[in-house]
Design an enzyme around this catalytic site. Structure first.
Site, PDB file in Angstrom:
ATOM      1  N   TYR A  53       1.100  -1.134   0.343  1.00 33.21           N
ATOM      2  CA  TYR A  53      -0.683   0.206  -0.435  1.00 33.21           C
ATOM      3  C   TYR A  53       1.088   0.949   0.046  1.00 33.21           C
ATOM      4  O   TYR A  53       1.834   0.852   0.370  1.00 33.21           O
ATOM      5  CB  TYR A  53      -1.183   0.090   1.271  1.00 33.21           C
ATOM      6  CG  TYR A  53      -2.325   0.911   1.339  1.00 33.21           C
ATOM      7  CD1 TYR A  53      -2.844   1.031   0.226  1.00 33.21           C
ATOM      8  CD2 TYR A  53      -2.626   2.005   1.812  1.00 33.21           C
ATOM      9  CE1 TYR A  53      -4.100   1.666  -0.067  1.00 33.21           C
ATOM     10  CE2 TYR A  53      -2.931   2.284   1.922  1.00 33.21           C
ATOM     11  CZ  TYR A  53      -4.216   2.250   0.853  1.00 33.21           C
ATOM     12  OH  TYR A  53      -5.388   3.478   0.867  1.00 33.21           O
ATOM     13  N   ASN A 124     -15.492   3.436  -0.167  1.00 27.10           N
ATOM     14  CA  ASN A 124     -15.811   3.347  -1.724  1.00 27.10           C
ATOM     15  C   ASN A 124     -17.208   4.410  -2.271  1.00 27.10           C
ATOM     16  O   ASN A 124     -16.869   4.611  -3.366  1.00 27.10           O
ATOM     17  CB  ASN A 124     -16.750   2.356  -1.818  1.00 27.10           C
ATOM     18  CG  ASN A 124     -15.461   0.797  -1.392  1.00 27.10           C
ATOM     19  OD1 ASN A 124     -15.710  -0.152  -1.619  1.00 27.10           O
ATOM     20  ND2 ASN A 124     -14.282   1.313  -1.723  1.00 27.10           N
ATOM     21  N   VAL A 153     -16.947   0.673  -5.761  1.00 26.20           N
ATOM     22  CA  VAL A 153     -16.665   1.362  -5.616  1.00 26.20           C
ATOM     23  C   VAL A 153     -17.600   1.517  -7.271  1.00 26.20           C
ATOM     24  O   VAL A 153     -18.047   2.796  -7.311  1.00 26.20           O
ATOM     25  CB  VAL A 153     -15.361   1.876  -6.398  1.00 26.20           C
ATOM     26  CG1 VAL A 153     -15.283   3.476  -6.895  1.00 26.20           C
ATOM     27  CG2 VAL A 153     -14.245   2.058  -5.082  1.00 26.20           C
ATOM     28  N   TYR A 237      -7.336   4.531 -10.415  1.00 22.95           N
ATOM     29  CA  TYR A 237      -8.335   4.615  -9.047  1.00 22.95           C
ATOM     30  C   TYR A 237      -7.930   2.869  -8.484  1.00 22.95           C
ATOM     31  O   TYR A 237      -7.895   2.586  -7.515  1.00 22.95           O
ATOM     32  CB  TYR A 237      -9.534   4.788  -8.108  1.00 22.95           C
ATOM     33  CG  TYR A 237     -10.687   4.405  -9.015  1.00 22.95           C
ATOM     34  CD1 TYR A 237     -11.221   4.386  -9.573  1.00 22.95           C
ATOM     35  CD2 TYR A 237     -10.800   3.026  -7.727  1.00 22.95           C
ATOM     36  CE1 TYR A 237     -12.644   3.429 -10.486  1.00 22.95           C
ATOM     37  CE2 TYR A 237     -11.814   2.243  -8.219  1.00 22.95           C
ATOM     38  CZ  TYR A 237     -12.436   2.511  -9.317  1.00 22.95           C
ATOM     39  OH  TYR A 237     -13.174   1.150 -10.168  1.00 22.95           O
ATOM     40  N   GLY A 238      -7.261   2.351  -9.087  1.00 24.12           N
ATOM     41  CA  GLY A 238      -7.443   0.949  -8.869  1.00 24.12           C
ATOM     42  C   GLY A 238      -6.071   0.082  -9.763  1.00 24.12           C
ATOM     43  O   GLY A 238      -5.904   1.039 -10.841  1.00 24.12           O
ATOM     44  N   PHE A 262      -6.359   8.446  -8.041  1.00 23.13           N
ATOM     45  CA  PHE A 262      -7.179   9.443  -7.533  1.00 23.13           C
ATOM     46  C   PHE A 262      -6.879   8.548  -5.880  1.00 23.13           C
ATOM     47  O   PHE A 262      -6.942   7.217  -5.929  1.00 23.13           O
ATOM     48  CB  PHE A 262      -8.503   9.493  -7.439  1.00 23.13           C
ATOM     49  CG  PHE A 262      -9.454   9.234  -7.018  1.00 23.13           C
ATOM     50  CD1 PHE A 262     -10.192  10.982  -6.749  1.00 23.13           C
ATOM     51  CD2 PHE A 262     -10.147   8.528  -5.628  1.00 23.13           C
ATOM     52  CE1 PHE A 262     -11.035  11.055  -5.551  1.00 23.13           C
ATOM     53  CE2 PHE A 262     -10.681   8.540  -4.733  1.00 23.13           C
ATOM     54  CZ  PHE A 262     -11.038   9.669  -4.160  1.00 23.13           C
ATOM     55  N   TRP A 263      -6.808   9.022  -4.330  1.00 19.98           N
ATOM     56  CA  TRP A 263      -6.248   8.896  -3.686  1.00 19.98           C
ATOM     57  C   TRP A 263      -7.000   9.091  -2.237  1.00 19.98           C
ATOM     58  O   TRP A 263      -6.746  10.265  -2.637  1.00 19.98           O
ATOM     59  CB  TRP A 263      -4.806   8.600  -3.387  1.00 19.98           C
ATOM     60  CG  TRP A 263      -4.592   7.243  -2.386  1.00 19.98           C
ATOM     61  CD1 TRP A 263      -5.138   5.862  -1.584  1.00 19.98           C
ATOM     62  CD2 TRP A 263      -3.224   7.148  -0.728  1.00 19.98           C
ATOM     63  NE1 TRP A 263      -4.191   5.636  -0.302  1.00 19.98           N
ATOM     64  CE2 TRP A 263      -3.434   6.338  -0.282  1.00 19.98           C
ATOM     65  CE3 TRP A 263      -2.198   8.289  -1.008  1.00 19.98           C
ATOM     66  CZ2 TRP A 263      -2.352   6.393   0.732  1.00 19.98           C
ATOM     67  CZ3 TRP A 263      -0.817   7.660  -0.895  1.00 19.98           C
ATOM     68  CH2 TRP A 263      -1.345   6.703   0.642  1.00 19.98           C
TER      69      TRP A 263
END
Lengths: 331, 331
Positions: A53, A124, A153, A237-238, A262-263
């Site tokens: 992470y 989410n 999400v 975002y992923g 995006f975080w």
């Protein structure tokens, strides 16, 4: 009381342990003690346990990005909150039967809200809401395209878009069921093939498509880029593919497509109390009005954390794995 | 008079032809006739001839993004311009001995400016200037990083940055000469290796690096991403590698790096006359003050266009190939 801890990074269902720790002592004047009613296992929690992470704790550590609970005790100077209030926990390290946190780190909500749905609101739906509102100004009846519509999400994107009069194009794999993908509220599906841009055109006609939400990365990013109208924005975002985002210079240079990241953690840290309260009040209203309902895969007791994580590790699962440490008062 | 035409897309030095066409007739009231003193062969011209550009003409077609010239005739209602004035041509299709264009499609400059340097001003220095000023607000003594420092845009970036008190980090290949790369005005070099981010840190210390200019794409894009400070922007304006831009979700999501594209044609089309005049006046001042001087590889007559294009097709060349259709009056 029970609390989840881990002392090495690795496979989540192996490294997490449910341990006994002392009950919280009386809260300081500005603190509250929260009884945790439910927490979801988030993909970000799994990434923390695995050591993959963006920010990692020193070990041994507690864990848990999200939870919903009920106030058990309030410090002497805490205003506007009282024991029994239902709250979302906005700090981290929530996988526990009880948590002591500053009163400013909880968001009070109406007591009738289902604690399981509530426990999934922080990450989410907030991600979906901010991605839909902060990158491109979408017109009423405008379109957004996304490539992981059945993820949590993705579900929130479809539902919050519906609630705002925005339409979603949902990319599914060749041979996958459109009905399945659309049961969370999406408007239309397109198939992940080389002719994606043509499919998009035939779905939305001459209308612009300015926003693409990318949970997959890899070649999927460029498929979105090619489907977007000129000057459009991809928000990544992923990283479900495990590959880097890929985007051709034809799309960046000649079509002026932008790629942004995006975080949520970074964004939440920058919000002031008023902005944060507004965000979660808005999202709670969607829950109360029935416009937002995320799917649940299964529920576990906190002592079953390793089984819960094993379930969360399974691919192809739709919906969140939930843990319910405490029963709610009177339930 | 001579004019360059082509009637099929293919290898530039093969498909371009120098043909005889009639001299321009008298200009309409709002037009001017320009004698072309010099034009450079731009990488974008090569891409048009090859059929690999963002917008392509119907064939057969004339060609030529840039040129500098001298007014020969002015239409009856043209103000502020007179025969003998030196100008940059702002429209396209300039590879010719003479051009008739609306008076609004030329930008008048001081007569002492070298027409060869002037002919290269429209595209590469404008690209450098806009990329340096429109994407990130750079502090005085701030840094920008670029990965093609000896290209014509790269040279202009180094020189315009110098003129504005900005410093440039220039990426060179392992084993390449730093002195060579810095002879166009760059501040420092770093080597394209896996430890690029560490080299950058040791060059600039704790200062932020918010802007990266990418002419290469492929893995080079992600090397820039990793070298940037959090929240930084990569502007992709070229595709020398022939590969898609690559950027890891760690850089997009956790470090909030954005990838944008840059295409000058689109931007010039959106400028109004005042903005365009300001842009080219600014760039002309850099030429007049000696702060901007792009390197020239070789000069050819317009009848030698095929040799000129053959030279432009050679890899590893530094500096522009120039064609000089007409001699200037009195020269």
């Amino acid at each position: 009381m029970k609390q989840i801890q881990f002392s090495s990074f690795g496979q989540p269902s192996v490294v997490a342990r449910c341990v006994d720790v002392p009950e919280p002592t009386a809260p300081a004047a500005w603190e509250v003690v929260v009884k945790i009613l439910a927490f979801p296992i988030n993909v970000a929690d799994m990434a923390v346990l695995a050591g993959r992470y963006g920010s990692l704790p020193k070990l041994p550590s507690t864990i848990g990005m999200e939870a919903a609970g009920e106030l058990e005790q309030c410090g002497s100077s805490v205003k506007d909150l009282q024991p029994g209030d239902r709250v979302i926990l906005l700090a981290n390290n929530n996988w526990s039967e009880k948590r002591t946190v500053p009163a400013s780190a909880v968001h009070k909500v109406p007591s009738e809200i289902d604690p399981i749905q509530l426990s999934m609101l922080k990450v989410n739906p907030a991600t979906a809401h901010i991605m839909l509102t902060q990158f491109e100004k979408l017109e009423p009846n405008g379109w957004v395209i996304q490539n992981a519509p059945t993820g949590s999400v993705g579900q929130a994107v479809s539902q919050l878009a519906n609630a705002s009069g925005i339409r979603t194009l949902n990319i599914i794999r060749e041979g996958a069921s459109a009905t399945h993908a659309l049961r969370f509220g999406g408007t239309a599906t397109v198939v992940d093939r080389v002719d994606l841009a043509e499919q998009v055109k035939s779905e939305i006609g001459p209308q612009p498509l300015r926003l693409a939400l990318d949970a997959i990365a890899g070649a999927g990013t460029n498929h979105l880029a090619s489907a977007l109208s000129e000057h459009g924005t991809i928000v990544n975002y992923g990283m479900l593919s495990g590959e880097p985002c890929l985007i051709t210079p034809e799309n960046t240079i000649f079509r002026n497509i932008s790629l942004r990241g995006f975080w949520l953690s970074k964004i939440l840290n920058r919000l002031n109390l008023g902005e944060r309260t507004e965000l979660y009040s808005t999202l709670c209203n969607y829950l109360v009005n029935g416009q937002l309902k995320l799917s649940v895969d299964s529920c576990f007791d906190i002592t079953e954390i390793n089984d819960a994580l094993k379930r969360a590790e399974q691919r192809g699962r739709v919906g969140k794995v939930i843990v319910t440490p405490c029963k709610q008062a009177g339930a």
